[in-house]
Write a protein that holds these residues in place. Structure first.
Motif, PDB file in Angstrom:
ATOM      1  N   ASP A  57      25.830  29.996  41.763  1.00  0.00           N
ATOM      2  CA  ASP A  57      26.671  30.058  40.564  1.00  0.00           C
ATOM      3  C   ASP A  57      27.995  30.741  40.868  1.00  0.00           C
ATOM      4  O   ASP A  57      28.034  31.930  41.161  1.00  0.00           O
ATOM      5  N   LEU A  58      29.073  29.987  40.818  1.00  0.00           N
ATOM      6  CA  LEU A  58      30.413  30.540  41.016  1.00  0.00           C
ATOM      7  C   LEU A  58      31.266  30.273  39.778  1.00  0.00           C
ATOM      8  O   LEU A  58      32.446  29.952  39.870  1.00  0.00           O
ATOM      9  N   SER A  59      30.641  30.433  38.626  1.00  0.00           N
ATOM     10  CA  SER A  59      31.353  30.245  37.365  1.00  0.00           C
ATOM     11  C   SER A  59      32.369  31.375  37.183  1.00  0.00           C
ATOM     12  O   SER A  59      32.273  32.436  37.808  1.00  0.00           O
ATOM     13  N   ILE A  60      33.333  31.141  36.321  1.00  0.00           N
ATOM     14  CA  ILE A  60      34.332  32.163  36.020  1.00  0.00           C
ATOM     15  C   ILE A  60      33.641  33.412  35.474  1.00  0.00           C
ATOM     16  O   ILE A  60      34.009  34.540  35.824  1.00  0.00           O
ATOM     17  N   GLU A  61      32.622  33.228  34.632  1.00  0.00           N
ATOM     18  CA  GLU A  61      31.893  34.380  34.092  1.00  0.00           C
ATOM     19  C   GLU A  61      31.301  35.214  35.220  1.00  0.00           C
ATOM     20  O   GLU A  61      31.426  36.440  35.247  1.00  0.00           O
ATOM     21  N   ARG A  62      30.648  34.545  36.159  1.00  0.00           N
ATOM     22  CA  ARG A  62      30.006  35.256  37.276  1.00  0.00           C
ATOM     23  C   ARG A  62      31.054  35.975  38.125  1.00  0.00           C
ATOM     24  O   ARG A  62      30.892  37.146  38.481  1.00  0.00           O
ATOM     25  N   LEU A  63      32.126  35.290  38.476  1.00  0.00           N
ATOM     26  CA  LEU A  63      33.155  35.877  39.331  1.00  0.00           C
ATOM     27  C   LEU A  63      33.868  37.037  38.643  1.00  0.00           C
ATOM     28  O   LEU A  63      34.145  38.061  39.273  1.00  0.00           O
ATOM     29  N   SER A  64      34.166  36.887  37.349  1.00  0.00           N
ATOM     30  CA  SER A  64      34.835  37.988  36.638  1.00  0.00           C
ATOM     31  C   SER A  64      33.903  39.187  36.487  1.00  0.00           C
ATOM     32  O   SER A  64      34.361  40.332  36.530  1.00  0.00           O
ATOM     33  N   ASN A  65      32.599  38.939  36.368  1.00  0.00           N
ATOM     34  CA  ASN A  65      31.638  40.045  36.326  1.00  0.00           C
ATOM     35  C   ASN A  65      31.603  40.786  37.660  1.00  0.00           C
ATOM     36  O   ASN A  65      31.513  42.017  37.696  1.00  0.00           O
ATOM     37  N   ILE A  66      31.665  40.064  38.754  1.00  0.00           N
ATOM     38  CA  ILE A  66      31.696  40.687  40.080  1.00  0.00           C
ATOM     39  C   ILE A  66      32.955  41.529  40.236  1.00  0.00           C
ATOM     40  O   ILE A  66      32.923  42.623  40.805  1.00  0.00           O
ATOM     41  N   ALA A  67      34.053  41.037  39.703  1.00  0.00           N
ATOM     42  CA  ALA A  67      35.330  41.759  39.771  1.00  0.00           C
ATOM     43  C   ALA A  67      35.387  42.928  38.789  1.00  0.00           C
ATOM     44  O   ALA A  67      36.289  43.759  38.863  1.00  0.00           O
ATOM     45  N   LEU A  68      34.424  42.983  37.873  1.00  0.00           N
ATOM     46  CA  LEU A  68      34.410  43.984  36.802  1.00  0.00           C
ATOM     47  C   LEU A  68      35.665  43.897  35.938  1.00  0.00           C
ATOM     48  O   LEU A  68      36.246  44.910  35.549  1.00  0.00           O
ATOM     49  N   LEU A  69      36.064  42.656  35.683  1.00  0.00           N
ATOM     50  CA  LEU A  69      37.242  42.398  34.851  1.00  0.00           C
ATOM     51  C   LEU A  69      36.874  41.398  33.772  1.00  0.00           C
ATOM     52  O   LEU A  69      35.956  40.589  33.969  1.00  0.00           O
ATOM     53  N   ASN A  70      37.598  41.450  32.656  1.00  0.00           N
ATOM     54  CA  ASN A  70      37.312  40.411  31.669  1.00  0.00           C
ATOM     55  C   ASN A  70      37.824  39.076  32.207  1.00  0.00           C
ATOM     56  O   ASN A  70      38.684  39.021  33.084  1.00  0.00           O
ATOM     57  N   ARG A  71      37.268  38.025  31.674  1.00  0.00           N
ATOM     58  CA  ARG A  71      37.488  36.666  32.179  1.00  0.00           C
ATOM     59  C   ARG A  71      38.978  36.281  32.230  1.00  0.00           C
ATOM     60  O   ARG A  71      39.460  35.764  33.229  1.00  0.00           O
TER      61      ARG A  71
END
Length: 146
Positions: A57-71
């Protein structure tokens, strides 16, 4: 009799609910806890995750969660830094890995699995859209230049 938690038992719904909750928590934390973040370090972490997890899963939600930033902020930051959206960057990585695996004589189905496509036909279509060549044509042309 259906319990009130049955809706979370359908495929993907539990993961979706977790992503939404995590995203909400991170948005709240970012709003109430201002702290300095090194943007390059954050993006390096996300890129490393992308490279190691192309088949997941490389969705924007997943990636922004990894970055600890909002989408929204994550997408703006990423696009500003790399001159392309996170989605396009992921696709570029998948096609690059696909080319490398073609050169290493992997089967199309194996390449599709390694690059996160659901099957060989979908990978082949995406590859042709990206390169202008089918994987077989690309392999034949690439072999001429070795």
């Amino acid at each position: 009799a259906a319990s009130k938690d049955d809706f979370l038992q359908k495929p993907g719904e539990l993961a979706s609910a977790r992503n939404k909750i995590t995203s909400l928590i991170l948005t709240i934390l970012n709003d109430i806890t201002p702290f300095e973040k090194d943007e390059n370090e954050i993006l390096e972490k996300v890129i490393a995750y992308m490279q190691e997890n192309l088949n997941s899963d490389l969705s924007i939600e997943r990636l922004s969660n990894i970055a600890l930033l909002n989408r929204t902020y994550f997408c703006e930051l990423f696009t500003k830094k790399f001159n392309m959206s996170p989605h396009k960057y992921v696709n570029e990585l998948k096609m690059l890995k696909g080319k490398m695996l073609l050169r290493a004589n992997y089967k199309i189905a194996e390449i599709a699995e390694e690059t996160g496509f659901s099957d060989a036909k979908i990978f082949s279509r995406a590859f042709k859209n990206h390169t202008g060549y089918s994987p077989q044509e690309y392999k034949r042309i690439d072999a001429k230049f070795e």
